[in-house]
Design an enzyme around this catalytic site. Structure first.
Site, short mmCIF file in Angstrom:
data_model
loop_
_atom_site.label_atom_id
_atom_site.label_comp_id
_atom_site.label_asym_id
_atom_site.label_seq_id
_atom_site.Cartn_x
_atom_site.Cartn_y
_atom_site.Cartn_z
N ASP A 5 9.84 0.31 4.53
CA ASP A 5 9.32 0.93 3.36
C ASP A 5 9.84 1.15 2.01
OD1 ASP A 5 7.70 2.88 2.31
OD2 ASP A 5 8.81 4.80 3.72
N SER A 6 9.28 1.48 1.07
CA SER A 6 9.97 1.44 -0.33
C SER A 6 10.88 2.44 -0.93
CB SER A 6 8.88 1.72 -0.81
OG SER A 6 8.06 3.04 -0.73
N TYR A 37 5.31 2.43 -3.68
CA TYR A 37 4.68 1.41 -3.33
C TYR A 37 3.14 2.14 -3.42
CZ TYR A 37 7.38 -2.00 -0.67
OH TYR A 37 8.87 -2.74 0.32
N GLY A 38 2.98 3.47 -3.30
CA GLY A 38 0.99 4.01 -3.38
C GLY A 38 0.93 3.49 -5.22
N CYS A 69 5.12 1.97 6.73
CA CYS A 69 4.37 2.76 5.33
C CYS A 69 2.40 2.28 5.43
CB CYS A 69 4.95 1.53 4.09
SG CYS A 69 3.90 2.31 3.04
N THR A 71 1.07 2.50 3.20
CA THR A 71 -0.40 2.08 1.97
C THR A 71 0.08 0.70 1.81
OG1 THR A 71 -0.01 4.22 0.30
CG2 THR A 71 0.10 1.62 -0.65
N CYS A 181 1.26 9.78 5.01
CA CYS A 181 2.26 8.82 3.82
C CYS A 181 3.14 9.08 4.80
CB CYS A 181 2.70 9.04 2.69
SG CYS A 181 4.03 8.20 2.20
N THR A 182 4.17 8.49 5.58
CA THR A 182 5.49 8.44 6.36
C THR A 182 6.85 9.73 5.58
OG1 THR A 182 6.65 6.46 5.40
CG2 THR A 182 6.04 5.94 7.14
N HIS A 183 6.39 9.16 4.47
CA HIS A 183 7.15 10.47 3.44
C HIS A 183 6.88 12.03 4.23
CE1 HIS A 183 8.71 7.05 0.79
NE2 HIS A 183 9.35 7.72 0.98
#
Length: 262
Positions: A5-6, A37-38, A69, A71, A181-183
């Site tokens: 992931d970023s 990444y978004g 991710c 995205t 989004c995983t965040h």
């Protein structure tokens, strides 16, 4: 197993993988050089994903890839599966699950702009909008807020209110919200306080679904663990990374090192 992931959002997937597969060894690739990444183009997202898998595959004997991710999954998963000869799992906004749960037929979807604009997400929204009203917030700011929270920065209520203003002003808010989004699962409590102080809301993320897919695959496949350590790789060395190190202790990484992706 490679998970990438970023940012730190993908660690929520790793945490759940550790619960069901406590003995598995893993590499976590934090592509913080490209965070988030978004706000990147589809071309960049595809090329960067190929570069990450190709580079790490040359160094480490990975036999499973988990794209942590939404995205990258919505934009590049099908291309990555064609390019590489190892199983690759992705995570997607779970609109189908939301349709089964919603009572007022108003579903909220929060995701990055790249995820919202992807052909996969647009097609899925169209499919389920016939019988439901789907309210969408496309934002790249929420992932940044989540990253800062992990590093000990207080969440700004003002910034959250600005992001969710389109829903705050609705006569009837979504009763089911898809975290695309995983965040975003890191901010469930704060989102609820902004929108639903006196009402209940059901949050949906797709982590359980991808974990089930990974577990099912490992049950039916003879996968030998060739990686004997838990490794944390990052693409950029900066002050934010230093603040993250104490948070990473719970994941028991024995190797933490920089990797050049350029």
């Amino acid at each position: 197993m490679l998970i990438f992931d970023s940012g730190v959002g993908g660690l929520s997937i790793l945490k759940n993988i550790k619960k069901i597969l406590p003995n598995i060894h893993y590499i976590y690739m934090l592509d913080n050089e490209s965070f988030p990444y978004g706000n990147k183009t589809e071309f960049f997202i595809i090329q960067r994903s190929i570069k990450i898998i190709h580079t790490i595959k040359k160094i480490y004997p990975i036999n499973i890839v988990v794209i942590a991710c939404n995205t990258i999954s919505t934009v590049a998963l099908s291309i990555l599966r064609e390019k590489f000869d190892i199983p690759i799992f992705g995570i997607f906004p779970h609109i189908k699950a939301a349709e089964k749960i919603t009572k007022n037929k108003i579903i909220g979807l929060i995701a990055t702009k790249a995820t919202i604009n992807s052909s996969y997400t647009q097609k899925t929204i169209y499919e389920y909008s016939c019988s439901n009203t789907i309210k969408i917030i496309g934002t790249n700011k929420l992932a940044v807020i989540a990253e800062k929270k992990i590093r000990g920065v207080a969440v700004s209520q003002k910034k959250l209110k600005n992001i969710f203003r389109p829903w705050i002003n609705l006569p009837t808010c979504p009763d089911t919200i898809i975290l695309g989004c995983t965040h975003f699962s890191l901010l469930e409590k704060e989102i609820k306080n902004i929108l639903y102080k006196t009402r209940s809301v059901y949050f949906i993320d797709s982590i359980k679904k991808v974990i089930f897919q990974i577990k099912s695959y490992l049950k039916t496949s003879n996968v030998n663990q060739k990686i004997k350590k838990n490794i944390f790789l990052y693409s950029k060395n900066n002050n934010n990374l230093k603040k993250l190190l104490s948070f990473l202790k719970q994941y028991k990484f024995t190797v933490i090192k920089h990797i050049n992706l350029n």
